[in-house]
Motif scaffolding. Structure first.
Motif, short mmCIF file in Angstrom:
data_model
loop_
_atom_site.label_atom_id
_atom_site.label_comp_id
_atom_site.label_asym_id
_atom_site.label_seq_id
_atom_site.Cartn_x
_atom_site.Cartn_y
_atom_site.Cartn_z
N ASP A 143 0.80 -1.22 0.00
CA ASP A 143 0.00 0.00 0.00
C ASP A 143 0.84 1.27 0.00
N ILE A 144 2.13 1.16 0.29
CA ILE A 144 3.01 2.33 0.35
C ILE A 144 3.81 2.48 -0.94
N THR A 250 12.45 7.09 6.36
CA THR A 250 11.02 7.37 6.23
C THR A 250 10.79 8.85 5.92
N ASP A 277 1.19 6.34 -1.34
CA ASP A 277 0.61 6.96 -0.15
C ASP A 277 1.19 8.36 -0.01
N ARG A 279 2.90 9.22 2.45
CA ARG A 279 4.13 9.07 3.22
C ARG A 279 4.90 7.88 2.67
N LEU A 280 6.19 7.86 2.90
CA LEU A 280 7.04 6.73 2.50
C LEU A 280 7.60 6.10 3.76
N SER A 281 6.96 5.03 4.20
CA SER A 281 7.43 4.31 5.39
C SER A 281 8.61 3.43 4.99
N ASN A 282 9.72 3.56 5.73
CA ASN A 282 10.93 2.85 5.34
C ASN A 282 11.72 2.40 6.57
#
Length: 296
Positions: A143-144, A250, A277, A279-282
């Motif tokens: 989803d990201i 992130t 999304d 945001r970029l979760s990392n």
């Protein structure tokens, strides 16, 4: 509101930008497409150096069908030609790097029209990968981040598929057909029918048209004026120069990140459609390369 046939003939789906003409005119196109096969039908045609046997009646007629259909999809085909000027310079060197024939870029054309299309079955991107296949080929899909929308990475994944399929079936034409029919599906047809040439196999409607659609778009896009598409270079969609920024952490607010780069979120998404999304979760500190347009 429906336009009657006479009015459409008068309009001829002629759109002019400078001297850009998509359909030339209804009368001219009708003349070119119906006053004898020699006016538009190629004497020979090949996919990746493998000749289509146009001496076989059904082969000739199946190609004729796809040429007629696509040459008369005026706006759709014109848009594809315009987009190819931006997409092909990205796709072509990757095909070359992997040793995949240049003609496979036309497979991307018929899969998606060179846009990040979404199919009813859930295939996405220019190369129309399903989620599981994409993951098998090394793409990140969640989803990201969804790398099916990443043209470079999805082209690399497609190349990996083509090389395996070529090894399995022994021809690039069959490798292309299997992209639609599936390797298992094509293998089953070969076993049932005791022939291994695409042009000899009885396949599903979609797969039996698949390579002919590739051939038709290749023919039309290589000689657009012959089929009524007279476009000047200035009418094509030009590649947009970008700079690349590597990130390994992130990003909690991508709209704010975009503003910090001198652009807006809309432009960030246009050039990085794989970001799904805001945001970029990392958490794993993976390195991502983000493109920033230098022209808007």
């Amino acid at each position: 509101m429906k336009l009657n046939k006479a009015l459409l003939t008068v309009l001829g789906v002629v759109l002019v930008s400078g001297l850009l003409v998509f359909g030339v005119s209804g009368d001219q196109k009708a003349k070119a497409m119906h006053e004898g096969t020699a006016m538009y039908f190629p004497e020979s045609i090949d996919f990746a150096g493998e000749n289509a046997p146009l001496n076989i009646i059904d082969v000739r007629e199946r190609l004729d069908r796809e040429l007629l259909i696509n040459a008369n999809l005026d706006a759709t085909t014109a848009l594809i030609i315009k987009r190819s000027n931006r997409a092909f310079p990205i796709i072509e060197p990757i095909l070359k790097q992997y040793g995949v024939p240049d003609d496979f870029k036309y497979l991307a054309v018929i899969e998606s029209g060179l846009i990040n299309a979404v199919s009813p079955s859930g295939a996405k991107g220019v190369w129309q990968f399903m989620p599981d296949t994409a993951k098998e080929k090394g793409m990140e899909v969640n989803d990201i981040v969804d790398e099916r929308y990443h043209l470079e990475k999805s082209t690399e994944a497609a190349c990996k598929y083509f090389l395996v399929a070529k090894e399995k079936f022994g021809s690039w034409t069959m490798a292309a057909a299997s992209y639609n029919g599936g390797m298992n599906g094509i293998s089953k047809k070969i076993e049932e029918q005791k022939v291994s040439n695409y042009y000899d196999l009885g396949l599903t409607e979609e797969t039996s048209r698949y390579v002919f659609r590739i051939l038709a778009l290749k023919e039309i896009m290589k000689q657009p004026a012959k089929y009524g598409f007279a476009l000047y270079e200035s009418d094509l969609y030009a590649p947009i120069p970008t700079k690349e920024i590597d990130v390994d952490s992130t990003i909690n607010d991508l709209p704010r990140f975009a503003l910090g780069q001198g652009i807006n979120y809309k432009l960030l998404k246009i050039h990085n459609p794989w970001l799904r999304d805001k945001r970029l979760s990392n958490p794993m500190k993976k390195k991502y390369t983000i493109k920033i347009p230098l022209e808007i």
